[in-house]
Design a protein around this motif. Structure first.
Motif, PDB file in Angstrom:
ATOM      1  N   TRP A   1       1.213   8.283  11.629  1.00  0.00           N
ATOM      2  CA  TRP A   1       1.418   8.754  10.258  1.00  0.00           C
ATOM      3  C   TRP A   1       2.658   8.149   9.592  1.00  0.00           C
ATOM      4  O   TRP A   1       2.805   8.179   8.377  1.00  0.00           O
ATOM      5  N   ARG A   2       3.568   7.563  10.399  1.00  0.00           N
ATOM      6  CA  ARG A   2       4.837   7.093   9.840  1.00  0.00           C
ATOM      7  C   ARG A   2       4.644   5.877   8.930  1.00  0.00           C
ATOM      8  O   ARG A   2       3.810   5.011   9.203  1.00  0.00           O
ATOM      9  N   ALA A   3       5.451   5.784   7.885  1.00  0.00           N
ATOM     10  CA  ALA A   3       5.369   4.660   6.936  1.00  0.00           C
ATOM     11  C   ALA A   3       5.634   3.340   7.661  1.00  0.00           C
ATOM     12  O   ALA A   3       6.539   3.251   8.495  1.00  0.00           O
ATOM     13  N   ALA A   4       4.834   2.321   7.333  1.00  0.00           N
ATOM     14  CA  ALA A   4       4.965   1.014   7.987  1.00  0.00           C
ATOM     15  C   ALA A   4       5.438  -0.042   6.990  1.00  0.00           C
ATOM     16  O   ALA A   4       5.044  -0.023   5.826  1.00  0.00           O
ATOM     17  N   TYR A   5       6.294  -0.941   7.464  1.00  0.00           N
ATOM     18  CA  TYR A   5       6.640  -2.132   6.693  1.00  0.00           C
ATOM     19  C   TYR A   5       7.235  -3.158   7.644  1.00  0.00           C
ATOM     20  O   TYR A   5       7.397  -2.881   8.848  1.00  0.00           O
ATOM     21  N   CYS A   6       7.523  -4.363   7.129  1.00  0.00           N
ATOM     22  CA  CYS A   6       8.090  -5.418   7.971  1.00  0.00           C
ATOM     23  C   CYS A   6       9.427  -5.894   7.411  1.00  0.00           C
ATOM     24  O   CYS A   6       9.630  -5.916   6.195  1.00  0.00           O
ATOM     25  N   ILE A   7      10.292  -6.292   8.312  1.00  0.00           N
ATOM     26  CA  ILE A   7      11.494  -7.024   7.923  1.00  0.00           C
ATOM     27  C   ILE A   7      11.312  -8.469   8.379  1.00  0.00           C
ATOM     28  O   ILE A   7      10.974  -8.722   9.543  1.00  0.00           O
ATOM     29  N   TYR A   8      11.474  -9.389   7.438  1.00  0.00           N
ATOM     30  CA  TYR A   8      11.417 -10.819   7.770  1.00  0.00           C
ATOM     31  C   TYR A   8      12.831 -11.380   7.660  1.00  0.00           C
ATOM     32  O   TYR A   8      13.422 -11.376   6.583  1.00  0.00           O
TER      33      TYR A   8
ATOM     34  N   ASN B   1       9.316  12.804   4.584  1.00  0.00           N
ATOM     35  CA  ASN B   1       8.988  14.207   4.358  1.00  0.00           C
ATOM     36  C   ASN B   1       7.499  14.353   4.051  1.00  0.00           C
ATOM     37  O   ASN B   1       7.075  14.417   2.900  1.00  0.00           O
ATOM     38  N   LEU B   2       6.711  14.383   5.111  1.00  0.00           N
ATOM     39  CA  LEU B   2       5.250  14.457   5.018  1.00  0.00           C
ATOM     40  C   LEU B   2       4.794  15.730   4.306  1.00  0.00           C
ATOM     41  O   LEU B   2       3.914  15.698   3.446  1.00  0.00           O
ATOM     42  N   ALA B   3       5.421  16.878   4.659  1.00  0.00           N
ATOM     43  CA  ALA B   3       5.010  18.164   4.081  1.00  0.00           C
ATOM     44  C   ALA B   3       5.169  18.154   2.561  1.00  0.00           C
ATOM     45  O   ALA B   3       4.312  18.676   1.835  1.00  0.00           O
ATOM     46  N   ALA B   4       6.245  17.529   2.072  1.00  0.00           N
ATOM     47  CA  ALA B   4       6.463  17.472   0.621  1.00  0.00           C
ATOM     48  C   ALA B   4       5.384  16.628  -0.048  1.00  0.00           C
ATOM     49  O   ALA B   4       4.841  17.000  -1.099  1.00  0.00           O
ATOM     50  N   ALA B   5       5.050  15.485   0.555  1.00  0.00           N
ATOM     51  CA  ALA B   5       4.016  14.619  -0.021  1.00  0.00           C
ATOM     52  C   ALA B   5       2.669  15.342  -0.043  1.00  0.00           C
ATOM     53  O   ALA B   5       1.917  15.263  -1.025  1.00  0.00           O
ATOM     54  N   GLN B   6       2.366  16.086   1.033  1.00  0.00           N
ATOM     55  CA  GLN B   6       1.087  16.815   1.103  1.00  0.00           C
ATOM     56  C   GLN B   6       1.032  17.932   0.064  1.00  0.00           C
ATOM     57  O   GLN B   6       0.009  18.146  -0.590  1.00  0.00           O
ATOM     58  N   GLN B   7       2.147  18.631  -0.080  1.00  0.00           N
ATOM     59  CA  GLN B   7       2.183  19.744  -1.031  1.00  0.00           C
ATOM     60  C   GLN B   7       1.950  19.248  -2.465  1.00  0.00           C
ATOM     61  O   GLN B   7       1.232  19.857  -3.246  1.00  0.00           O
ATOM     62  N   LYS B   8       2.547  18.105  -2.804  1.00  0.00           N
ATOM     63  CA  LYS B   8       2.355  17.547  -4.147  1.00  0.00           C
ATOM     64  C   LYS B   8       0.898  17.187  -4.399  1.00  0.00           C
ATOM     65  O   LYS B   8       0.398  17.343  -5.512  1.00  0.00           O
ATOM     66  N   ILE B   9       0.233  16.670  -3.380  1.00  0.00           N
ATOM     67  CA  ILE B   9      -1.182  16.300  -3.515  1.00  0.00           C
ATOM     68  C   ILE B   9      -2.008  17.543  -3.846  1.00  0.00           C
ATOM     69  O   ILE B   9      -2.844  17.536  -4.756  1.00  0.00           O
ATOM     70  N   ARG B  10      -1.729  18.635  -3.119  1.00  0.00           N
ATOM     71  CA  ARG B  10      -2.479  19.875  -3.341  1.00  0.00           C
ATOM     72  C   ARG B  10      -2.167  20.456  -4.717  1.00  0.00           C
ATOM     73  O   ARG B  10      -3.055  20.905  -5.440  1.00  0.00           O
TER      74      ARG B  10
ATOM     75  N   ASP C   1       0.814  -1.225   0.000  1.00  0.00           N
ATOM     76  CA  ASP C   1       0.000   0.000   0.000  1.00  0.00           C
ATOM     77  C   ASP C   1       0.846   1.273   0.000  1.00  0.00           C
ATOM     78  O   ASP C   1       0.749   2.109   0.897  1.00  0.00           O
ATOM     79  N   ILE C   2       1.632   1.391  -1.053  1.00  0.00           N
ATOM     80  CA  ILE C   2       2.483   2.562  -1.250  1.00  0.00           C
ATOM     81  C   ILE C   2       1.633   3.765  -1.652  1.00  0.00           C
ATOM     82  O   ILE C   2       1.887   4.891  -1.239  1.00  0.00           O
ATOM     83  N   HIS C   3       0.654   3.486  -2.511  1.00  0.00           N
ATOM     84  CA  HIS C   3      -0.327   4.500  -2.906  1.00  0.00           C
ATOM     85  C   HIS C   3       0.298   5.804  -3.375  1.00  0.00           C
ATOM     86  O   HIS C   3      -0.076   6.897  -2.927  1.00  0.00           O
ATOM     87  N   SER C   4       1.265   5.676  -4.283  1.00  0.00           N
ATOM     88  CA  SER C   4       1.827   6.847  -4.965  1.00  0.00           C
ATOM     89  C   SER C   4       2.481   7.857  -4.031  1.00  0.00           C
ATOM     90  O   SER C   4       2.601   9.034  -4.388  1.00  0.00           O
ATOM     91  N   ASN C   5       2.876   7.416  -2.845  1.00  0.00           N
ATOM     92  CA  ASN C   5       3.566   8.309  -1.906  1.00  0.00           C
ATOM     93  C   ASN C   5       5.073   8.058  -2.020  1.00  0.00           C
ATOM     94  O   ASN C   5       5.645   7.190  -1.356  1.00  0.00           O
TER      95      ASN C   5
END
Ligand code: ZN
Length: 240
Positions: free
Chosen positions: A193-200, A215-224, A8-12
């Motif tokens: 809000w932090r990105a989640a993943y697993c290490i196996y 960089n949350l602010a950058a991702a939000q700015q691009k959306i707008r 679920d990267i969803h273009s971020n």
């Protein structure tokens, strides 16, 4: 062998790059993608190319499927639908056909991967509780399977009954089955809000949950700037 397994990267793109850097720093040599590369956020093409460059196992998510269709065939909510229409316009014919041809499930080493459920992988059901997990376990032929789709990291363990646990650090034991949700890279919904993943770690038989700031602010700015709904930017900060 240490695997970085993410969904679920969803273009971020900011979140994806932070996860890949964290995984490399943690000595992960192999990457595994559980689908929903696109949808919701502002960098579908870039995220798709990053995943292609990894040459890693990938399964298809429902947003990947909808983005590869010419028009929507299943009931997305209004917000998801608006983003998927925009996403379709960003992707080339080749990129959309690459998404269309992704498998629904795949074996990887000693485990299995799927986006939603193993019982009906093309129906995109959500596994939140023990009953949902039991249906999927009935079709799980490896002791370990990773999935995504709910954007909530959690694990289901089956021995003589099924229990749901938070992952944190999970030591696997032989004779049990594990159905593990890695959480979401690009749009977590568990109020973090932090990105989640697993290490196996296949040698140690340990699964570790990771959370990574980006960089949350950058991702939000691009959306707008892309003209996508403001709510898609706002929710990233809330982790929901
Ligand atoms: Zn998703």
């Amino acid at each position: 062998m240490r695997f970085a397994i993410f969904s679920d990267i969803h273009s971020n793109l900011e979140a994806l790059e932070a996860v890949l850097a964290d995984a490399r720093a943690a000595q992960c040599l192999r990457f595994v993608c559980l689908g929903d590369i696109v949808g919701y956020n502002a960098n579908p093409t870039e995220c798709l190319h990053r995943i292609q460059e990894l040459e890693c196992p990938v399964v298809k998510g429902n947003h990947d499927e909808q983005a590869s269709n010419d028009s929507s065939t299943s009931g997305f909510n209004e917000l998801a639908e608006e983003a998927i229409g925009w996403t379709r316009e960003q992707l080339s014919r080749e990129e959309r056909s690459w998404l269309a041809n992704l498998p629904l499930t795949s074996p990887v080493g000693d485990f299995t991967i799927v986006h939603a459920t193993l019982d009906k992988p093309n129906k995109w059901g959500y596994v939140f509780n023990d009953l949902d997990a039991i249906a999927s376990f009935a079709h799980q032929t490896t002791s370990l399977c990773f999935f995504g789709h709910t954007h909530w990291p959690m694990a289901f363990i089956r021995d003589d009954h099924v229990q749901r646990v938070a992952i944190d650090r999970l030591q696997l034991t032989s004779g049990k089955k594990y159905f593990v949700n890695t959480g979401s890279v690009g749009q977590p919904r568990d109020r973090d809000w932090r990105a989640a993943y697993c290490i196996y770690d296949a040698d140690q038989q340990v699964i570790e949950q990771r959370r990574v700031t980006y960089n949350l602010a950058a991702a939000q700015q691009k959306i707008r700037e892309a003209g996508l709904p403001d709510r898609l930017a706002d929710r990233l900060a809330l982790g929901r």
